[in-house]
Scaffold this active site. Sequence first.
Site, PDB file in Angstrom:
ATOM      1  CB  CYS A   9      -1.000  -0.006   1.170  1.00 36.96           C
ATOM      2  SG  CYS A   9      -0.315   0.266   2.816  1.00 36.96           S
ATOM      3  CG  ASN A  12       4.291  -1.615   5.173  1.00 36.46           C
ATOM      4  OD1 ASN A  12       5.367  -1.938   5.672  1.00 36.46           O
ATOM      5  ND2 ASN A  12       3.334  -2.487   5.005  1.00 36.46           N
ATOM      6  CB  CYS A  14      -3.774   1.767   6.896  1.00 35.21           C
ATOM      7  SG  CYS A  14      -3.613   3.268   7.886  1.00 35.21           S
ATOM      8  NE  ARG A  15      -4.620   1.403   1.430  1.00 37.03           N
ATOM      9  CZ  ARG A  15      -4.466   1.982   0.252  1.00 37.03           C
ATOM     10  NH1 ARG A  15      -5.373   1.816  -0.687  1.00 37.03           N
ATOM     11  NH2 ARG A  15      -3.398   2.728   0.003  1.00 37.03           N
ATOM     12  CB  SER A  16       0.209  -3.392   2.809  1.00 36.06           C
ATOM     13  OG  SER A  16       0.986  -2.402   3.413  1.00 36.06           O
ATOM     14  CG  ASP A 127      -5.151   4.932   2.719  1.00 34.97           C
ATOM     15  OD1 ASP A 127      -5.168   4.512   3.909  1.00 34.97           O
ATOM     16  OD2 ASP A 127      -4.132   5.414   2.195  1.00 34.97           O
TER      17      ASP A 127
END
Length: 158
Positions: A9, A12, A14-16, A127
């Site tokens: 993401c 690195n 939140c999402r990933s 995001d």
Amino acid sequence: MKARVLFVCLGNICRSPMAEAVFRHEVQKAGLERVIEIDSAGTGDWHIGKPPHEGTRKLLDRLGISYAGMRARQFKADDYEIFDYVVCMDSKNERDVKETAGIQTDDAKVFKFMDLLPEKGVSDVPDPYYTGNFDEVYALVQEGCEALLARVKADLKL
């Protein structure tokens, strides 16, 4: 044979890392941690060395999913050579990964996370750093990780 999966993401945090933690959890439940390696990275360098975002940590804590030892790092060209699946959380991340890795054409090992869930009709994982909606992201991540695990298992003939 092993499979190496990298989630990418922007920062690195939140999402990933959420996808890394959820996928690791699913892989462990399936007893495949010896054949599937998992990591995450960001295309940007703002958060290198930091733990996942507080919203991601709170959500994972609530669900009993470990993120122990996870620290943000930046995607590098070598990652393209090391990982078999480079799963990008949005279109911009995918473009940035391809640019960093010097990929000029479509490559099956680099794809968007939402390609795993075409029925959703959504191209990018939102995001939560900007939306604040970590639960929405988790719902997509959980479903996508299940689809990814099925794909990896099929590819490895497990």
